[in-house]
Structures are given as structure tokens and as C-alpha cells.
Design an enzyme around this catalytic site. Structure first.
Site, PDB file in Angstrom:
ATOM      1  N   LYS B  80      16.771  37.918 -22.903  1.00 45.37           N
ATOM      2  CA  LYS B  80      17.090  37.839 -23.959  1.00 45.37           C
ATOM      3  C   LYS B  80      17.722  38.391 -25.441  1.00 45.37           C
ATOM      4  O   LYS B  80      17.958  40.106 -25.324  1.00 45.37           O
ATOM      5  CB  LYS B  80      15.743  37.367 -24.977  1.00 45.37           C
ATOM      6  CG  LYS B  80      15.455  37.140 -26.580  1.00 45.37           C
ATOM      7  CD  LYS B  80      14.165  36.932 -26.247  1.00 45.37           C
ATOM      8  CE  LYS B  80      13.527  36.316 -28.502  1.00 45.37           C
ATOM      9  NZ  LYS B  80      12.201  36.118 -28.623  1.00 45.37           N
ATOM     10  N   SER B 155       9.986  31.771 -29.103  1.00 42.90           N
ATOM     11  CA  SER B 155      12.183  31.777 -29.536  1.00 42.90           C
ATOM     12  C   SER B 155      12.195  32.558 -27.905  1.00 42.90           C
ATOM     13  O   SER B 155      13.676  32.356 -27.884  1.00 42.90           O
ATOM     14  CB  SER B 155      11.976  33.370 -30.688  1.00 42.90           C
ATOM     15  OG  SER B 155      11.666  34.498 -30.189  1.00 42.90           O
ATOM     16  N   SER B 179       6.240  33.976 -28.652  1.00 46.34           N
ATOM     17  CA  SER B 179       7.522  33.336 -28.232  1.00 46.34           C
ATOM     18  C   SER B 179       8.103  33.669 -26.435  1.00 46.34           C
ATOM     19  O   SER B 179       9.769  33.118 -25.886  1.00 46.34           O
ATOM     20  CB  SER B 179       8.336  34.252 -28.947  1.00 46.34           C
ATOM     21  OG  SER B 179       8.515  33.492 -30.254  1.00 46.34           O
TER      22      SER B 179
END
Lengths: 64, 477
Positions: B80, B155, B179
């Protein structure tokens, strides 16, 4: 407290903490966000806390 | 026919170690797939095939001389884009940090490099791990591989999308209010928020210091345990890092659930919030499956979901705004609208409210952990709804808060999202399995038993009419 919050009030509050570059659109967002935060505050069961209930971030020093 | 896109980490490791599959051929196959399909999904914010091929060539040479490093050696992965990888920008999917080149690897990145992983690139995120899905940022939002018109969660959006799409067998995400588990749920993959402090947060852009966790997303439970075992461990330079012994999650996977006591936190998704009927049915069917496997299942009660959510958001927005205040003063226009509004919610939280939220956190966590005197793990909902359309802001806003993940950022223990089927529209359904701190092995064990008893892991999204049928030729027989 909620009904006192207007765009003008939020504009003044923002200026006090240095948020002076917010556009009108940003200020509308800040108003909505602050109202949402206050609604969340109302959902916190603070009345259930006793004076002895300590914060989660109180730390111990034995490992240092 | 073996398709390299759907190899698990464990399967790939066996082939690679036995030199039946070349790391370079494997990396090339996934590079081809990403180049062919990611234009439709936007899972990658920065795709790095040149690094991947360099890593793969190194792995091939090491394995050839017998220096096998372990299950990730020669296996592709992604990070990420709030996690530092030396020499590459850590953008947080934001204009504000688009030139923020990392000077050093985050410990989690360093561990994956040391394990011999093949780094494929930085993956899309919601802006600063909070604002998304957004169409007003320098990069587009990731989309759901099961239906690209739908939200893939966030996210850690790209981590979920890339794993589900067969671009990578494993990716790393972060989780402050859900997330990792949200994209895992929405994309039909496995994602864990491990115990707070089990994985170093250093070198990972913070959203809220006291709630941030780093965890893997994979297509199988076994792979998730393997990945967590690789990235867990004490970091003396992370003040939240635990000295609790980490690892060995994968070693206990196949012990079954017979005799284990499983609590069902049903009130989260039936009373506190009402889950979509298909989601509720999927969870109940999973509970029935676990009972059929020999677990002792009973309903348990904890505090109302809304108390956990209010506590999480009060802490998250307060800590988040403290981090963003200077940028918010100097360049508010450089945020996307969603990140700006969600972060500004912390601007005027009173100090007493923040402190009281931390006091409630301790009470909530203590009372939740006390439940484990009578159970081994608990299960509950992850998302209340299947994925909504990505271009429907009202549906996004409505479903964003309809989740039962944030309670476990408050309590700090492990929480894993595992697929429990599909809606009639073909979109993933999921549940959570949660434990008391440092019981990841037990959580994985229950998830593994469930996964083995169901066939969800064998289903993959069809990205186009023409899948990679040539991949099988790349495996040496």
C-alpha cells in the site's frame, strides 16, 4: 452547542487555529465535519465513566 | 491447468523451491497480466516491473544454488502506498506527497525484501488512508475486480483489488478503522488486522498513532498466516511495538475447530445495525458451518456497536488532524474533498472529549477481553452491505459507516475478514473472526477450518473473456 454552529461561527473558529486559507467550499465541509464530530461526541457514553477510569494511553515505565 | 495468476504463496513456494517454476517466468506472467488488466482496475499507483524482474533474477540465482530463503522467496507482492520502500515515492495517493521519496525501507518492507519477495509496486489507497474512493486526486481510485463499476473497499483498496484480480498472491495494507478488512471483505479475499504492536508501524505514514495496524491481504488463510509470520516482530524503534513473541501462526492451521468455543456477536449486525439480508444470511450460514465442524457456538454480548464506532472516530479524527494540521493550514486545496472533510472532523474535538474517548477505550477493551474467559474466538460481521457502486457518492457515504471492524481497532486484538460467499449479484460477502490479543494462531485456525469446508477460495473474478491460458506452459513439468 449544535444549534449555535453556523458557517460564520466555523469561519471564526477556523481563523483562530490558523485555518485561514479555506475556501467557502472548504468551510462548508468544516461545518459538516464539525457537526458530525459533535454527534459522535454525543454517542460516547461518558456518563458511565467514574473518576478512577484511566485513559488507555497511561503507560508504565518498567521497560525503559 | 495451473494458472499462475491464481497460485497461492504456499503453492508457488513449493514450485519455486523445487525449481519447477522460475521466479522470472512467474514475475513475467504477473507483469503481463497487470499490464493487460490494471488499466481497468487501477490497483497499482506505481507499477515497478523493473524492480520485480531484478528481484526475480536474484531469487532465481539464489534458489539455484540452494539458498532458499523461505515461502516468499521469488513470490510477487505489493505494498500500500503509505508504506516506505527506499528510493520510491510514498505518496499516500495525495498531491501533497507526490514527490515524497522514501529514504529507507519501512521495517515491514525490509522484512519482505529479506524474505526474498519480488516487489511489484506500490498499491492504490484512499488519500492518506482516509479519503476515498475519490476522483479528484492525481491517480484514479482502485475498482472491484468482481465488477469494476463497484467499490473495492478501502483504504487498502489496491491491496484488495490486486490480490483478488490475480495480480499478486499477497499484498500489505494498513488498518485504523477497518482498512485492511474492508477491501478484503469487498474483494473476496482474506485480510487481517493483527494485534496492535505485532507488526512495526515505523516507516508507515500514520493516520492515527494509537489505532494504526499493518496486515496482509491474500487469497487464502494459509497465505495470510505465512505473510503475517514474515512481517511480525518487535521493533525497538516503534514505541507501540510489542515484545510478545511473534510467529508460528501458520504452524497451527490444520488443527480444526472441534471443541473450540466460538462466540457470535450477533447484535452488531441484527440490532445495533441491520445488515443487508444477503450479508446476514452468509454470516449465519458460516456460523452453522463452524458448528457442523464441531465448534461449540453461542451468542455473546458486548457494548453497542455505536459506542465503539464513536470512540474510534473520536480518537482517529483527533490524532489524524494533529498530523495534518500544518498541511491543512498551508495547502487545504491540495487535498481531495473526501480526505479534507473526514480529517477536518478532528479540528474542534475538545481535549476532554479525546481523553474521555481514551478512557472509554480502556473500559471497552477490558470488558471485551473479559469475554474470552468463556470463548476462544468470536465471529461477527465485517461490512453490513455488499459493495455498492463506486460512482454513487450517497451509497458510498451510507455504507462507509455501516461496519463492525472499528471495534477491534479499539480493543487491539486480531480481527480477520474471510469470504463467506457471494450475493445474487455476484459480489463478495464476508465475516470477521476476532480474538483476544496475540491469538492470531487461533483466529487463523478457525478461518482455515471454515475455508477448507467451503469452496469460496476457488472462485475468481473473470477480468475479461480471454484469461491467461498460456500460463500453464510456464511451469516446468
Amino acid at each position: 452547542m449544535k444549534d449555535e454552529l453556523t458557517l460564520e461561527v466555523v469561519r471564526a473558529m477556523a481563523a483562530e487555529i490558523g485555518l485561514t486559507r479555506l475556501t467557502e467550499e472548504h468551510l462548508q465541509q468544516l461545518l459538516r465535519a464539525t457537526l458530525a464530530a459533535r454527534a459522535r461526541r454525543a454517542a460516547l457514553p461518558i456518563a458511565t465513566l467514574s473518576a478512577a477510569d484511566e485513559p488507555a494511553h497511561v503507560f508504565r515505565l518498567e521497560d525503559r | 491447468m495451473t494458472d499462475l495468476a491464481w497460485l497461492t504463496v504456499a503453492e508457488a513456494a513449493e514450485l519455486l523451491r523445487g525449481r519447477k517454476l522460475s521466479p522470472v517466468e512467474y514475475a513475467r506472467a504477473l507483469i503481463d497480466r497487470i499490464e493487460r488488466h490494471d488499466g481497468k482496475l487501477n490497483a497499482f499507483l506505481r507499477f515497478t516491473p523493473e524492480i520485480a524482474l531484478e528481484d526475480a533474477r536474484r531469487a532465481e540465482a539464489e534458489i539455484a544454488r540452494g539458498a532458499w530463503r523461505g515461502p516468499l522467496h521469488g513470490v510477487p507482492y505489493g505494498l500500500k502506498d503509505i508504506i516506505d520502500y527506499a528510493g520510491l515515492p510514498t505518496t499516500a495517493h495525495s498531491k501533497i506527497l507526490k514527490d515524497n521519496v522514501a529514504a529507507a525501507d519501512a521495517p515491514v518492507a525490509a522484512k519482505l525484501k529479506a524474505a526474498g519477495g519480488v516487489f511489484m509496486g506500490k498499491l492504490s489507497t484512499h488519500e492518506f488512508a482516509i479519503g476515498g474512493p475519490s476522483f479528484d486526486l492525481p491517480w484514479p481510485p482502485a475498482r472491484n475486480p468482481w465488477n469494476r463499476d463497484h467499490f473495492c473497499g478501502g483504504s487498502s483498496s489496491g491491496s484488495g483489488a490486486a490480490t483478488a484480480a490475480g495480480f499478486l498472491p499477497a499484498a500489505i495494507g494498513t488498518d485504523t478503522g477497518g482498512s485492511v478488512r474492508n477491501p478484503a471483505s469487498m474483494c473476496g479475499v482474506v485480510g487481517i488486522k493483527p494485534t496492535y504492536g505485532l507488526v512495526s508501524r515505523r516507516g508507515v505514514l500514520p493516520l492515527a498513532f494509537s489505532l494504526d495496524h499493518i496486515g496482509p491481504l491474500t487469497r487464502t488463510v494459509r497465505d495470510n498466516a505465512l505473510m503475517l509470520d514474515l512481517i511480525a516482530g518487535h521493533d525497538p524503534l516503534d514505541p507501540g511495538s510489542s515484545q510478545h513473541a511473534a510467529g508460528a501462526s501458520a504452524a497451527q492451521l490444520d488443527r480444526g475447530v472441534k471443541g473450540l468455543k466460538i462466540g457470535v456477536i450477533r447484535h452488531f449486525y441484527t440490532r445495533d445495525m441491520q445488515a443487508d439480508p444477503e450479508m446476514a444470511e452468509g454470516i449465519e450460514a458460516a456460523v452453522t458451518t463452524l458448528a457442523g465442524l464441531g465448534a461449540e457456538v453461542r451468542e455473546i454480548q458486548t457494548a453497542p456497536l455505536n459506542e465503539y464506532l464513536a470512540c474510534n472516530r473520536t480518537l482517529l479524527t483527533s490524532e489524524g488532524f494533529a498530523i495534518h494540521e500544518t498541511w491543512m493550514r498551508e495547502r487545504p486545496q491540495d487535498y481531495g474533498a473526501l480526505a479534507r472533510e473526514r480529517l477536518m472532523a478532528g479540528a474542534f474535538v475538545r481535549a476532554a472529549d479525546y481523553v474521555n474517548a481514551t478512557r472509554l477505550r480502556r473500559k471497552l477493551a477490558d470488558s471485551f477481553h473479559a469475554l474470552f474467559s468463556g470463548i476462544d474466538v468470536a465471529v461477527t460481521a465485517s461490512s453490513m452491505d455488499p459493495p455498492c457502486r463506486i460512482d454513487d457518492p450517497k451509497a458510498i457515504e451510507y455504507t462507509y459507516a455501516r461496519q463492525a471492524r472499528a471495534p477491534f481497532n479499539i480493543t487491539g486484538g486480531p480481527a480477520l475478514s474471510v469470504p463467506v460467499g457471494f450475493s445474487k449479484a455476484g459480489l463478495p460477502l464476508a465475516m470477521q473472526i476476532v480474538g483476544k490479543p496475540f491469538t492470531e494462531a487461533l483466529v487463523y485456525r478457525v478461518a482455515q477450518a471454515y475455508e477448507q469446508a467451503t469452496g469460496w477460495v476457488a472462485r475468481h473474478p473473470a477480468l475479461s473473456d480471454q484469461e491467461f491460458n498460456l500460463d500453464a506452459a510456464r511451469i516446468r513439468r
